[in-house]
Design an enzyme around this catalytic site. Structure first.
Site, PDB file in Angstrom:
ATOM      1  N   GLY A  55      -8.738  -8.699   4.609  1.00 17.15           N
ATOM      2  CA  GLY A  55      -8.340  -9.446   5.802  1.00 17.15           C
ATOM      3  C   GLY A  55      -9.430  -9.438   6.869  1.00 17.15           C
ATOM      4  O   GLY A  55      -9.554 -10.392   7.647  1.00 17.15           O
ATOM      5  N   ASN A  78     -11.642  -7.841  -1.473  1.00 12.51           N
ATOM      6  CA  ASN A  78     -11.494  -6.848  -2.552  1.00 12.51           C
ATOM      7  C   ASN A  78     -10.056  -6.752  -3.075  1.00 12.51           C
ATOM      8  O   ASN A  78      -9.699  -5.756  -3.716  1.00 12.51           O
ATOM      9  CB  ASN A  78     -11.953  -5.474  -2.038  1.00 12.51           C
ATOM     10  CG  ASN A  78     -11.134  -4.989  -0.856  1.00 12.51           C
ATOM     11  OD1 ASN A  78     -10.673  -5.784  -0.054  1.00 12.51           O
ATOM     12  ND2 ASN A  78     -10.940  -3.690  -0.743  1.00 12.51           N
ATOM     13  N   GLU A  79      -9.239  -7.761  -2.808  1.00 13.43           N
ATOM     14  CA  GLU A  79      -7.805  -7.679  -3.137  1.00 13.43           C
ATOM     15  C   GLU A  79      -7.532  -7.240  -4.576  1.00 13.43           C
ATOM     16  O   GLU A  79      -6.639  -6.437  -4.820  1.00 13.43           O
ATOM     17  CB  GLU A  79      -7.120  -9.032  -2.882  1.00 13.43           C
ATOM     18  CG  GLU A  79      -6.719  -9.271  -1.440  1.00 13.43           C
ATOM     19  CD  GLU A  79      -7.868  -9.747  -0.577  1.00 13.43           C
ATOM     20  OE1 GLU A  79      -9.022  -9.785  -1.050  1.00 13.43           O
ATOM     21  OE2 GLU A  79      -7.613 -10.071   0.593  1.00 13.43           O
TER      22      GLU A  79
HETATM   23  C1  LIG Z   1       0.620 -13.823  -2.998  1.00 10.89           C
HETATM   24  C2  LIG Z   1       0.231 -12.400  -2.671  1.00 10.89           C
HETATM   25  C3  LIG Z   1      -0.717 -12.304  -1.575  1.00 10.89           C
HETATM   26  C4  LIG Z   1      -1.142 -10.878  -1.217  1.00 10.89           C
HETATM   27  C5  LIG Z   1      -2.247 -10.970  -0.233  1.00 10.89           C
HETATM   28  C6  LIG Z   1      -2.625  -9.680   0.412  1.00 10.89           C
HETATM   29  C7  LIG Z   1      -3.905  -9.820   1.148  1.00 10.89           C
HETATM   30  C8  LIG Z   1      -4.372  -8.484   1.632  1.00 10.89           C
HETATM   31  C9  LIG Z   1      -5.371  -8.348   2.431  1.00 10.89           C
HETATM   32  C10 LIG Z   1      -5.815  -7.027   2.966  1.00 10.89           C
HETATM   33  O1  LIG Z   1      -6.523  -6.990   3.929  1.00 10.89           O
HETATM   34  S1  LIG Z   1      -5.263  -5.586   2.217  1.00 10.89           S
HETATM   35  C11 LIG Z   1      -6.173  -4.259   2.992  1.00 10.89           C
HETATM   36  C12 LIG Z   1      -7.525  -4.160   2.384  1.00 10.89           C
HETATM   37  N1  LIG Z   1      -8.273  -3.110   3.040  1.00 10.89           N
HETATM   38  C13 LIG Z   1      -8.899  -2.163   2.367  1.00 10.89           C
HETATM   39  O2  LIG Z   1      -8.889  -2.096   1.154  1.00 10.89           O
HETATM   40  C14 LIG Z   1      -9.627  -1.169   3.203  1.00 10.89           C
HETATM   41  C15 LIG Z   1      -9.082   0.195   3.056  1.00 10.89           C
HETATM   42  N2  LIG Z   1      -9.766   1.124   3.930  1.00 10.89           N
HETATM   43  C16 LIG Z   1     -10.981   1.631   3.671  1.00 10.89           C
HETATM   44  O3  LIG Z   1     -11.625   1.340   2.684  1.00 10.89           O
HETATM   45  C17 LIG Z   1     -11.529   2.590   4.694  1.00 10.89           C
HETATM   46  O4  LIG Z   1     -10.472   3.021   5.489  1.00 10.89           O
HETATM   47  C18 LIG Z   1     -12.635   2.006   5.589  1.00 10.89           C
HETATM   48  C19 LIG Z   1     -12.225   0.682   6.236  1.00 10.89           C
HETATM   49  C20 LIG Z   1     -13.897   1.802   4.735  1.00 10.89           C
HETATM   50  C21 LIG Z   1     -12.930   3.002   6.730  1.00 10.89           C
HETATM   51  O5  LIG Z   1     -13.213   4.247   6.186  1.00 10.89           O
HETATM   52  P1  LIG Z   1     -13.076   5.556   7.075  1.00 10.89           P
HETATM   53  O6  LIG Z   1     -13.521   6.683   6.211  1.00 10.89           O
HETATM   54  O7  LIG Z   1     -13.713   5.402   8.391  1.00 10.89           O
HETATM   55  O8  LIG Z   1     -11.521   5.609   7.410  1.00 10.89           O
HETATM   56  P2  LIG Z   1     -10.398   6.287   6.545  1.00 10.89           P
HETATM   57  O9  LIG Z   1     -10.420   7.734   6.821  1.00 10.89           O
HETATM   58  O10 LIG Z   1     -10.502   5.867   5.125  1.00 10.89           O
HETATM   59  O11 LIG Z   1      -9.070   5.637   7.099  1.00 10.89           O
HETATM   60  C22 LIG Z   1      -8.451   6.138   8.269  1.00 10.89           C
HETATM   61  C23 LIG Z   1      -6.933   6.006   8.156  1.00 10.89           C
HETATM   62  O12 LIG Z   1      -6.586   4.623   8.041  1.00 10.89           O
HETATM   63  C24 LIG Z   1      -5.835   4.404   6.824  1.00 10.89           C
HETATM   64  N3  LIG Z   1      -6.190   3.046   6.379  1.00 10.89           N
HETATM   65  C25 LIG Z   1      -7.403   2.577   6.141  1.00 10.89           C
HETATM   66  N4  LIG Z   1      -7.359   1.272   5.829  1.00 10.89           N
HETATM   67  C26 LIG Z   1      -6.044   0.918   5.883  1.00 10.89           C
HETATM   68  C27 LIG Z   1      -5.353  -0.317   5.675  1.00 10.89           C
HETATM   69  N5  LIG Z   1      -5.984  -1.457   5.367  1.00 10.89           N
HETATM   70  N6  LIG Z   1      -4.035  -0.329   5.829  1.00 10.89           N
HETATM   71  C28 LIG Z   1      -3.353   0.816   6.166  1.00 10.89           C
HETATM   72  N7  LIG Z   1      -3.957   2.008   6.392  1.00 10.89           N
HETATM   73  C29 LIG Z   1      -5.290   2.051   6.239  1.00 10.89           C
HETATM   74  C30 LIG Z   1      -6.265   5.521   5.930  1.00 10.89           C
HETATM   75  O13 LIG Z   1      -5.305   5.758   4.943  1.00 10.89           O
HETATM   76  C31 LIG Z   1      -6.363   6.670   6.944  1.00 10.89           C
HETATM   77  O14 LIG Z   1      -5.034   7.051   7.288  1.00 10.89           O
HETATM   78  P3  LIG Z   1      -4.683   8.483   7.905  1.00 10.89           P
HETATM   79  O15 LIG Z   1      -5.020   9.491   6.825  1.00 10.89           O
HETATM   80  O16 LIG Z   1      -5.537   8.668   9.126  1.00 10.89           O
HETATM   81  O17 LIG Z   1      -3.221   8.431   8.187  1.00 10.89           O
END
Ligand SMILES: CCCCCCC/C=C/C(=O)SCCNC(=O)CCNC(=O)[C@H](O)C(C)(C)COP(=O)(O)OP(=O)(O)OC[C@H]1O[C@@H](n2cnc3c(N)ncnc32)[C@H](O)[C@@H]1OP(=O)(O)O
Length: 203
Positions: A55, A78-79
């Site tokens: 997103g 990267n979905e």
């Molecule tokens: C017809 C069907 C249609 C379906 C369509 C769906 C389309 C979806 C689109 C999306 O955007 S899905 C989300 C994709 N995002 C990711 O894959 C990114 C995930 N996050 C990361 O890779 C990393 O967090 C980062 C951005 C590289 C940052 O790394 P950093 O080491 O600085 O932070 P973290 O310690 O990993 O994360 C902190 C904290 O936040 C939580 N978190 C991270 N990203 C997400 C997210 N996208 N959603 C919810 N939560 C997220 C992570 O678990 C950590 O949580 P806590 O441990 O602090 O509670």
């Protein structure tokens, strides 16, 4: 700006273990944000200060120009790596940005690009040292603001209206597709595992 992160993409907790009406409302809001940004009459420049997956990449692509910080950051849709699929308007936006073939590879592999790779394929327009990203974006903005507004806006509309009209006419169907997909048990399991893996990576 959050250091190192432009956007972590959609907040997965907004569609993990949620009621259908909650995921409907979440997706409707995302459609609104995209339609307003992609269709904005203003000049929009993304200063991508760090990671920009999924997103986050969509929001950046919805802008007119992208400047990304150099460093160990990644950007892309990267979905598929999460076991989910990019909807048609994510796909069309990427095709409009980097072309059909690169989009096809990019989406199937769930590819996350380094800033240099992203610049090479045209996913971002420019890369800059992290402490200069906003400065580079401002310099670029000055160029865009010199173009007569009416001509720039009409050109932008000619380029973007097909996708805007297509999504606008299919909003209900798209919300239905999203909610019915993410509510499946198998998808909920994948999302739960993915959230767990993010937490484990941290500890
Ligand atoms: C017809 C069907 C249609 C379906 C369509 C769906 C389309 C979806 C689109 C999306 O955007 S899905 C989300 C994709 N995002 C990711 O894959 C990114 C995930 N996050 C990361 O890779 C990393 O967090 C980062 C951005 C590289 C940052 O790394 P950093 O080491 O600085 O932070 P973290 O310690 O990993 O994360 C902190 C904290 O936040 C939580 N978190 C991270 N990203 C997400 C997210 N996208 N959603 C919810 N939560 C997220 C992570 O678990 C950590 O949580 P806590 O441990 O602090 O509670």
């Amino acid at each position: 700006m959050v250091p190192n992160i432009f956007s972590a993409g959609l907040d997965i907790t907004e569609f993990y273990q949620k009621k259908p009406e909650e995921t409907d409302a979440f997706w409707r809001t995302l459609q609104d944000v995209f339609l307003r940004l992609y269709g904005s009459k203003l000049v929009t420049i993304a200063a991508i200060s760090g990671h920009s997956p999924a997103g986050g990449c969509l929001l950046a692509m919805a802008c007119d120009y992208r400047v990304m910080a150099t460093g160990k950051y990644t950007i892309g849709l990267n979905e598929t790596l999460l076991g989910i699929i990019a909807p048609f308007w994510f796909i069309e936006t990427m095709k409009n940005t980097i072309g059909h073939r690169e989009t096809e590879k990019s989406l199937q592999l769930g590819k996350l690009y380094s800033p240099e790779q992203a610049e090479n394929i045209g996913l971002v327009d420019q890369i800059c040292p992290p402490d200069d990203v906003l400065g580079c974006a401002r310099k670029e903005m000055v160029k865009w603001l010199k173009i007569p507004d009416h001509a720039r806006i009409l050109t932008k509309q000619l380029m973007r209206n097909e996708l805007i009209n297509n999504l606008s006419s299919k909003r209900k169907e798209d919300i239905y597709n999203f909610t019915s997909f993410v509510q499946k048990d198998s998808i909920q399991r994948s999302l739960g595992l993915y959230l767990e893996s993010l937490k484990k990576k941290k500890s």
